[in-house]
Design a protein around this motif. Structure first.
Motif, mmCIF file in Angstrom:
data_model
loop_
_atom_site.group_PDB
_atom_site.id
_atom_site.type_symbol
_atom_site.label_atom_id
_atom_site.label_comp_id
_atom_site.label_asym_id
_atom_site.label_seq_id
_atom_site.Cartn_x
_atom_site.Cartn_y
_atom_site.Cartn_z
ATOM 1 N N SER A 1 -2.243 -13.329 -10.003
ATOM 2 C CA SER A 1 -1.534 -14.217 -10.925
ATOM 3 C C SER A 1 -2.301 -14.412 -12.230
ATOM 4 O O SER A 1 -3.509 -14.160 -12.313
ATOM 5 C CB SER A 1 -1.302 -15.582 -10.275
ATOM 6 N N ALA A 2 -1.571 -14.886 -13.244
ATOM 7 C CA ALA A 2 -2.214 -15.179 -14.529
ATOM 8 C C ALA A 2 -3.346 -16.185 -14.342
ATOM 9 O O ALA A 2 -4.448 -16.027 -14.889
ATOM 10 C CB ALA A 2 -1.176 -15.713 -15.515
ATOM 11 N N GLY A 3 -3.092 -17.218 -13.549
ATOM 12 C CA GLY A 3 -4.132 -18.212 -13.287
ATOM 13 C C GLY A 3 -5.307 -17.616 -12.546
ATOM 14 O O GLY A 3 -6.466 -17.948 -12.813
ATOM 15 N N GLY A 4 -5.017 -16.708 -11.604
ATOM 16 C CA GLY A 4 -6.087 -16.048 -10.868
ATOM 17 C C GLY A 4 -6.935 -15.174 -11.763
ATOM 18 O O GLY A 4 -8.155 -15.081 -11.588
ATOM 19 N N ASN A 5 -6.313 -14.509 -12.741
ATOM 20 C CA ASN A 5 -7.060 -13.677 -13.681
ATOM 21 C C ASN A 5 -8.041 -14.498 -14.499
ATOM 22 O O ASN A 5 -9.153 -14.051 -14.779
ATOM 23 C CB ASN A 5 -6.097 -12.927 -14.605
ATOM 24 N N ILE A 6 -7.623 -15.698 -14.887
ATOM 25 C CA ILE A 6 -8.524 -16.563 -15.658
ATOM 26 C C ILE A 6 -9.553 -17.222 -14.745
ATOM 27 O O ILE A 6 -10.722 -17.392 -15.118
ATOM 28 C CB ILE A 6 -7.713 -17.631 -16.418
ATOM 29 N N GLY A 7 -9.126 -17.560 -13.531
ATOM 30 C CA GLY A 7 -10.018 -18.240 -12.606
ATOM 31 C C GLY A 7 -11.103 -17.356 -12.030
ATOM 32 O O GLY A 7 -12.198 -17.840 -11.699
ATOM 33 N N GLU A 8 -10.833 -16.056 -11.928
ATOM 34 C CA GLU A 8 -11.798 -15.138 -11.314
ATOM 35 C C GLU A 8 -13.169 -15.167 -12.013
ATOM 36 O O GLU A 8 -14.210 -15.262 -11.343
ATOM 37 C CB GLU A 8 -11.214 -13.733 -11.299
ATOM 38 N N PRO A 9 -13.229 -15.087 -13.359
ATOM 39 C CA PRO A 9 -14.547 -15.171 -14.017
ATOM 40 C C PRO A 9 -15.238 -16.518 -13.786
ATOM 41 O O PRO A 9 -16.467 -16.574 -13.713
ATOM 42 C CB PRO A 9 -14.224 -14.959 -15.498
ATOM 43 N N LEU A 10 -14.452 -17.585 -13.680
ATOM 44 C CA LEU A 10 -15.050 -18.890 -13.404
ATOM 45 C C LEU A 10 -15.713 -18.897 -12.026
ATOM 46 O O LEU A 10 -16.822 -19.418 -11.857
ATOM 47 C CB LEU A 10 -13.989 -19.980 -13.485
ATOM 48 N N MET A 11 -15.051 -18.312 -11.039
ATOM 49 C CA MET A 11 -15.626 -18.243 -9.704
ATOM 50 C C MET A 11 -16.874 -17.359 -9.705
ATOM 51 O O MET A 11 -17.871 -17.675 -9.052
ATOM 52 C CB MET A 11 -14.589 -17.705 -8.718
ATOM 53 N N ALA A 12 -16.829 -16.251 -10.463
ATOM 54 C CA ALA A 12 -17.981 -15.345 -10.522
ATOM 55 C C ALA A 12 -19.184 -16.020 -11.153
ATOM 56 O O ALA A 12 -20.336 -15.653 -10.873
ATOM 57 C CB ALA A 12 -17.618 -14.089 -11.302
ATOM 58 N N SER A 13 -18.936 -17.018 -12.014
ATOM 59 C CA SER A 13 -20.040 -17.727 -12.668
ATOM 60 C C SER A 13 -20.461 -18.980 -11.906
ATOM 61 O O SER A 13 -21.271 -19.763 -12.386
ATOM 62 C CB SER A 13 -19.670 -18.094 -14.111
ATOM 63 N N GLY A 14 -19.856 -19.199 -10.719
ATOM 64 C CA GLY A 14 -20.349 -20.256 -9.847
ATOM 65 C C GLY A 14 -19.422 -21.426 -9.605
ATOM 66 O O GLY A 14 -19.740 -22.303 -8.791
ATOM 67 N N ASN A 15 -18.286 -21.490 -10.269
ATOM 68 C CA ASN A 15 -17.358 -22.606 -10.061
ATOM 69 C C ASN A 15 -16.568 -22.371 -8.775
ATOM 70 O O ASN A 15 -15.924 -21.336 -8.621
ATOM 71 C CB ASN A 15 -16.412 -22.722 -11.264
ATOM 72 N N ARG A 16 -16.586 -23.316 -7.869
ATOM 73 C CA ARG A 16 -15.894 -23.170 -6.584
ATOM 74 C C ARG A 16 -14.833 -24.255 -6.361
ATOM 75 O O ARG A 16 -14.232 -24.322 -5.291
ATOM 76 C CB ARG A 16 -16.912 -23.211 -5.430
ATOM 77 N N HIS A 17 -14.585 -25.093 -7.356
ATOM 78 C CA HIS A 17 -13.635 -26.194 -7.194
ATOM 79 C C HIS A 17 -12.252 -25.721 -7.621
ATOM 80 O O HIS A 17 -11.987 -25.508 -8.804
ATOM 81 C CB HIS A 17 -14.073 -27.395 -8.041
ATOM 82 N N PHE A 18 -11.344 -25.550 -6.658
ATOM 83 C CA PHE A 18 -10.033 -24.947 -6.929
ATOM 84 C C PHE A 18 -9.253 -25.755 -7.968
ATOM 85 O O PHE A 18 -8.647 -25.180 -8.888
ATOM 86 C CB PHE A 18 -9.217 -24.855 -5.636
ATOM 87 N N GLY A 19 -9.260 -27.075 -7.838
ATOM 88 C CA GLY A 19 -8.499 -27.895 -8.778
ATOM 89 C C GLY A 19 -9.014 -27.756 -10.199
ATOM 90 O O GLY A 19 -8.230 -27.670 -11.150
ATOM 91 N N ASP A 20 -10.345 -27.720 -10.351
ATOM 92 C CA ASP A 20 -10.940 -27.563 -11.677
ATOM 93 C C ASP A 20 -10.618 -26.187 -12.259
ATOM 94 O O ASP A 20 -10.298 -26.064 -13.443
ATOM 95 C CB ASP A 20 -12.455 -27.748 -11.583
#
Length: 265
Positions: free
Chosen positions: A114-133
Protein backbone atom coordinates in the motif's frame (compact mmCIF):
# COMPACT_ATOMS: atom_id res chain seq x y z
CA UNK A 1 32.37 49.93 19.12
CA UNK A 2 30.79 47.56 16.59
CA UNK A 3 32.64 44.32 16.11
CA UNK A 4 32.37 42.71 12.68
CA UNK A 5 32.18 38.95 12.92
CA UNK A 6 33.03 36.81 9.94
CA UNK A 7 30.28 34.28 9.22
CA UNK A 8 31.19 30.68 9.85
CA UNK A 9 32.17 28.92 6.65
CA UNK A 10 29.58 26.56 5.24
CA UNK A 11 30.86 23.00 4.93
CA UNK A 12 29.82 20.93 1.92
CA UNK A 13 27.49 18.13 2.87
CA UNK A 14 28.89 16.05 0.01
CA UNK A 15 32.31 16.41 -1.58
CA UNK A 16 33.85 14.38 -4.39
CA UNK A 17 37.53 14.69 -5.25
CA UNK A 18 39.03 13.49 -8.53
CA UNK A 19 36.54 10.64 -8.94
CA UNK A 20 36.55 8.52 -12.10
CA UNK A 21 34.48 5.61 -13.35
CA UNK A 22 35.17 4.50 -16.91
CA UNK A 23 33.76 1.78 -19.13
CA UNK A 24 36.13 1.65 -22.08
CA UNK A 25 37.57 4.95 -23.32
CA UNK A 26 34.52 7.21 -23.66
CA UNK A 27 31.85 5.98 -21.24
CA UNK A 28 31.43 7.00 -17.61
CA UNK A 29 33.26 10.03 -16.21
CA UNK A 30 36.83 11.09 -15.49
CA UNK A 31 38.54 13.08 -12.69
CA UNK A 32 35.60 15.15 -11.42
CA UNK A 33 35.51 17.44 -8.36
CA UNK A 34 32.10 18.26 -6.88
CA UNK A 35 30.91 20.16 -3.79
CA UNK A 36 27.27 20.14 -2.69
CA UNK A 37 26.02 22.43 0.09
CA UNK A 38 22.98 22.28 2.40
CA UNK A 39 19.87 23.78 0.81
CA UNK A 40 21.41 23.71 -2.67
CA UNK A 41 20.14 22.09 -5.85
CA UNK A 42 22.85 21.11 -8.32
CA UNK A 43 21.69 20.07 -11.80
CA UNK A 44 23.84 17.79 -13.96
CA UNK A 45 22.86 18.12 -17.61
CA UNK A 46 24.06 16.68 -20.89
CA UNK A 47 23.07 14.32 -23.66
CA UNK A 48 22.60 10.56 -23.22
CA UNK A 49 25.90 8.81 -22.64
CA UNK A 50 27.61 11.83 -21.09
CA UNK A 51 28.10 10.03 -17.75
CA UNK A 52 25.35 11.75 -15.73
CA UNK A 53 23.64 8.68 -14.28
CA UNK A 54 26.92 6.87 -13.62
CA UNK A 55 28.09 9.94 -11.69
CA UNK A 56 24.87 10.01 -9.65
CA UNK A 57 25.35 6.37 -8.67
CA UNK A 58 28.93 7.01 -7.60
CA UNK A 59 27.99 10.04 -5.49
CA UNK A 60 25.16 8.16 -3.76
CA UNK A 61 27.28 5.19 -2.69
CA UNK A 62 25.88 2.71 -5.20
CA UNK A 63 28.84 2.45 -7.58
CA UNK A 64 32.44 2.62 -6.35
CA UNK A 65 34.64 4.94 -8.43
CA UNK A 66 37.94 3.66 -9.75
CA UNK A 67 39.82 6.70 -8.44
CA UNK A 68 39.17 9.49 -5.97
CA UNK A 69 36.89 9.65 -2.95
CA UNK A 70 33.42 10.82 -1.92
CA UNK A 71 33.10 12.45 1.50
CA UNK A 72 29.83 12.96 3.38
CA UNK A 73 29.35 15.22 6.42
CA UNK A 74 26.75 13.51 8.61
CA UNK A 75 24.22 15.06 10.97
CA UNK A 76 26.73 14.62 13.79
CA UNK A 77 29.34 16.41 11.64
CA UNK A 78 31.23 13.14 11.32
CA UNK A 79 33.21 13.06 8.09
CA UNK A 80 32.47 9.78 6.32
CA UNK A 81 34.40 8.50 3.33
CA UNK A 82 31.72 6.51 1.51
CA UNK A 83 33.93 3.95 -0.12
CA UNK A 84 36.06 3.38 2.96
CA UNK A 85 32.87 2.51 4.86
CA UNK A 86 31.38 -0.93 5.43
CA UNK A 87 28.40 -2.25 3.49
CA UNK A 88 26.36 -1.96 6.68
CA UNK A 89 27.26 1.73 7.02
CA UNK A 90 26.34 2.42 3.40
CA UNK A 91 22.98 0.69 3.89
CA UNK A 92 22.37 2.79 7.00
CA UNK A 93 23.12 6.00 5.10
CA UNK A 94 20.82 4.97 2.25
CA UNK A 95 17.99 4.32 4.72
CA UNK A 96 18.35 7.48 6.80
CA UNK A 97 20.44 10.29 5.33
CA UNK A 98 20.28 9.71 1.56
CA UNK A 99 17.20 9.71 -0.65
CA UNK A 100 17.19 8.32 -4.20
CA UNK A 101 14.40 9.25 -6.62
CA UNK A 102 14.38 7.14 -9.77
CA UNK A 103 13.20 8.21 -13.22
CA UNK A 104 10.67 5.36 -13.27
CA UNK A 105 8.83 5.62 -9.95
CA UNK A 106 8.03 1.92 -9.63
CA UNK A 107 11.79 1.29 -9.52
CA UNK A 108 11.77 3.09 -6.18
CA UNK A 109 8.46 1.77 -4.83
CA UNK A 110 7.05 -1.56 -3.66
CA UNK A 111 4.18 -1.78 -6.19
CA UNK A 112 2.17 -4.41 -4.33
CA UNK A 113 2.42 -2.79 -0.91
CA UNK A 114 0.00 0.00 0.00
CA UNK A 115 0.91 3.66 -0.34
CA UNK A 116 1.06 3.92 3.44
CA UNK A 117 3.22 0.81 3.62
CA UNK A 118 5.66 2.29 1.09
CA UNK A 119 6.11 5.36 3.28
CA UNK A 120 6.10 3.38 6.51
CA UNK A 121 8.73 0.87 5.42
CA UNK A 122 11.68 3.33 5.68
CA UNK A 123 10.41 4.44 9.08
CA UNK A 124 10.45 0.84 10.31
CA UNK A 125 13.93 0.31 8.82
CA UNK A 126 15.16 3.32 10.82
CA UNK A 127 13.79 1.91 14.07
CA UNK A 128 10.19 3.11 14.42
CA UNK A 129 7.96 0.23 15.55
CA UNK A 130 4.80 2.10 16.63
CA UNK A 131 2.10 1.27 14.05
CA UNK A 132 -0.14 4.22 14.91
CA UNK A 133 2.74 6.69 14.66
CA UNK A 134 3.91 5.20 11.35
CA UNK A 135 0.41 5.39 9.86
CA UNK A 136 -0.01 8.98 11.04
CA UNK A 137 3.29 10.05 9.50
CA UNK A 138 2.39 8.25 6.26
CA UNK A 139 -0.91 10.12 6.15
CA UNK A 140 0.83 13.44 6.76
CA UNK A 141 3.34 12.77 3.99
CA UNK A 142 0.64 11.77 1.51
CA UNK A 143 -0.98 15.11 2.22
CA UNK A 144 2.38 16.90 1.89
CA UNK A 145 2.90 15.48 -1.62
CA UNK A 146 -0.69 16.24 -2.60
CA UNK A 147 -2.09 12.71 -2.52
CA UNK A 148 -5.45 12.27 -0.78
CA UNK A 149 -4.70 10.53 2.56
CA UNK A 150 -7.86 8.50 1.95
CA UNK A 151 -5.76 6.54 -0.55
CA UNK A 152 -3.31 5.38 2.11
CA UNK A 153 -4.34 1.73 1.64
CA UNK A 154 -4.33 1.82 -2.19
CA UNK A 155 -1.57 0.11 -4.17
CA UNK A 156 0.88 2.27 -6.19
CA UNK A 157 0.05 0.31 -9.36
CA UNK A 158 -3.40 1.95 -9.22
CA UNK A 159 -1.89 5.47 -9.15
CA UNK A 160 -1.13 7.68 -12.14
CA UNK A 161 2.51 8.24 -13.12
CA UNK A 162 2.57 11.64 -11.46
CA UNK A 163 1.08 10.26 -8.25
CA UNK A 164 3.59 7.40 -8.24
CA UNK A 165 6.43 9.90 -8.52
CA UNK A 166 5.05 11.99 -5.66
CA UNK A 167 4.67 8.84 -3.56
CA UNK A 168 8.29 7.90 -4.32
CA UNK A 169 9.36 11.37 -3.13
CA UNK A 170 7.38 10.92 0.11
CA UNK A 171 8.98 7.49 0.66
CA UNK A 172 12.42 9.07 0.28
CA UNK A 173 11.85 12.12 2.45
CA UNK A 174 9.97 10.58 5.38
CA UNK A 175 13.26 9.85 7.21
CA UNK A 176 14.42 13.47 6.71
CA UNK A 177 17.54 12.78 4.62
CA UNK A 178 20.19 15.45 4.16
CA UNK A 179 21.01 14.61 0.53
CA UNK A 180 18.59 13.59 -2.23
CA UNK A 181 19.69 12.18 -5.59
CA UNK A 182 17.19 12.53 -8.44
CA UNK A 183 17.53 10.85 -11.82
CA UNK A 184 15.24 12.47 -14.43
CA UNK A 185 12.34 12.76 -11.93
CA UNK A 186 10.01 14.41 -14.48
CA UNK A 187 10.86 12.12 -17.39
CA UNK A 188 7.83 10.72 -19.19
CA UNK A 189 5.31 12.95 -17.40
CA UNK A 190 2.89 15.32 -19.11
CA UNK A 191 3.89 18.98 -19.06
CA UNK A 192 1.14 19.96 -16.60
CA UNK A 193 2.09 17.10 -14.27
CA UNK A 194 5.78 18.08 -14.56
CA UNK A 195 4.99 21.64 -13.51
CA UNK A 196 3.16 20.50 -10.35
CA UNK A 197 5.94 18.07 -9.47
CA UNK A 198 8.67 20.69 -9.93
CA UNK A 199 6.76 23.13 -7.74
CA UNK A 200 6.43 20.45 -5.06
CA UNK A 201 10.17 19.67 -5.18
CA UNK A 202 11.05 23.38 -4.88
CA UNK A 203 8.82 23.73 -1.82
CA UNK A 204 10.28 20.66 -0.12
CA UNK A 205 13.88 21.71 -0.83
CA UNK A 206 13.25 25.08 0.79
CA UNK A 207 11.23 23.77 3.74
CA UNK A 208 13.56 20.89 4.59
CA UNK A 209 16.86 22.56 3.61
CA UNK A 210 17.67 19.62 1.36
CA UNK A 211 20.85 19.25 -0.64
CA UNK A 212 19.82 17.85 -4.04
CA UNK A 213 21.68 16.58 -7.07
CA UNK A 214 19.36 16.20 -10.04
CA UNK A 215 20.29 14.59 -13.34
CA UNK A 216 18.25 15.84 -16.28
CA UNK A 217 18.46 16.35 -20.01
CA UNK A 218 15.80 19.08 -19.75
CA UNK A 219 17.33 22.55 -19.40
CA UNK A 220 13.93 23.99 -18.42
CA UNK A 221 13.87 21.66 -15.40
CA UNK A 222 17.41 22.74 -14.50
CA UNK A 223 16.49 26.42 -14.75
CA UNK A 224 13.42 26.04 -12.53
CA UNK A 225 15.05 23.93 -9.81
CA UNK A 226 18.80 24.38 -9.72
CA UNK A 227 20.99 27.00 -8.07
CA UNK A 228 24.05 25.68 -9.93
CA UNK A 229 24.47 23.65 -13.08
CA UNK A 230 27.14 21.28 -14.40
CA UNK A 231 27.24 20.55 -18.12
CA UNK A 232 28.73 17.15 -18.97
CA UNK A 233 29.98 15.83 -22.27
CA UNK A 234 31.74 12.49 -22.77
CA UNK A 235 32.45 12.10 -19.07
CA UNK A 236 33.89 15.59 -18.55
CA UNK A 237 32.44 18.77 -17.04
CA UNK A 238 32.73 21.32 -19.84
CA UNK A 239 31.02 24.19 -18.00
CA UNK A 240 29.71 24.90 -14.52
CA UNK A 241 28.36 27.88 -12.59
CA UNK A 242 25.20 29.61 -11.42
CA UNK A 243 22.29 28.29 -13.47
CA UNK A 244 21.09 31.60 -14.93
CA UNK A 245 24.61 32.61 -15.87
CA UNK A 246 25.39 29.35 -17.65
CA UNK A 247 22.07 29.17 -19.51
CA UNK A 248 21.85 32.88 -20.40
CA UNK A 249 25.51 33.33 -21.34
CA UNK A 250 27.04 29.93 -22.12
CA UNK A 251 30.78 30.00 -22.72
CA UNK A 252 31.53 26.51 -24.02
CA UNK A 253 30.54 25.57 -27.56
CA UNK A 254 28.72 22.42 -26.37
CA UNK A 255 26.64 24.37 -23.83
CA UNK A 256 25.82 26.90 -26.53
CA UNK A 257 24.62 24.03 -28.72
CA UNK A 258 22.40 22.64 -25.95
CA UNK A 259 20.86 26.05 -25.24
CA UNK A 260 20.34 26.76 -28.96
CA UNK A 261 18.61 23.41 -29.46
CA UNK A 262 16.08 24.30 -26.77
CA UNK A 263 15.43 27.73 -28.28
CA UNK A 264 14.75 26.15 -31.66
CA UNK A 265 12.10 23.77 -30.35
Amino acid sequence: MNVQLNPAPVTPVLQATQISKLYGENQGFHCLDIDLYPGEVLAVVGESGSGKTTLLKALSGRLPPQTGQVIYASDEQDIISLYDSSEAKLRQLSRTEFGIVHQHPLDGLRPYISAGGNIGEPLMASGNRHFGDIREQASQWLNAVEIDPCRIDDLPIHFSGGMQQRLQIARNLVTHPKVVFMDEPTGGLDVSVQAKLLDLIRQLVKRLNLAVIIVTHDLAVARLLAHRIMVMRQGQVVETGLTDRVLDDPQHAYTQLLVASVLQQ
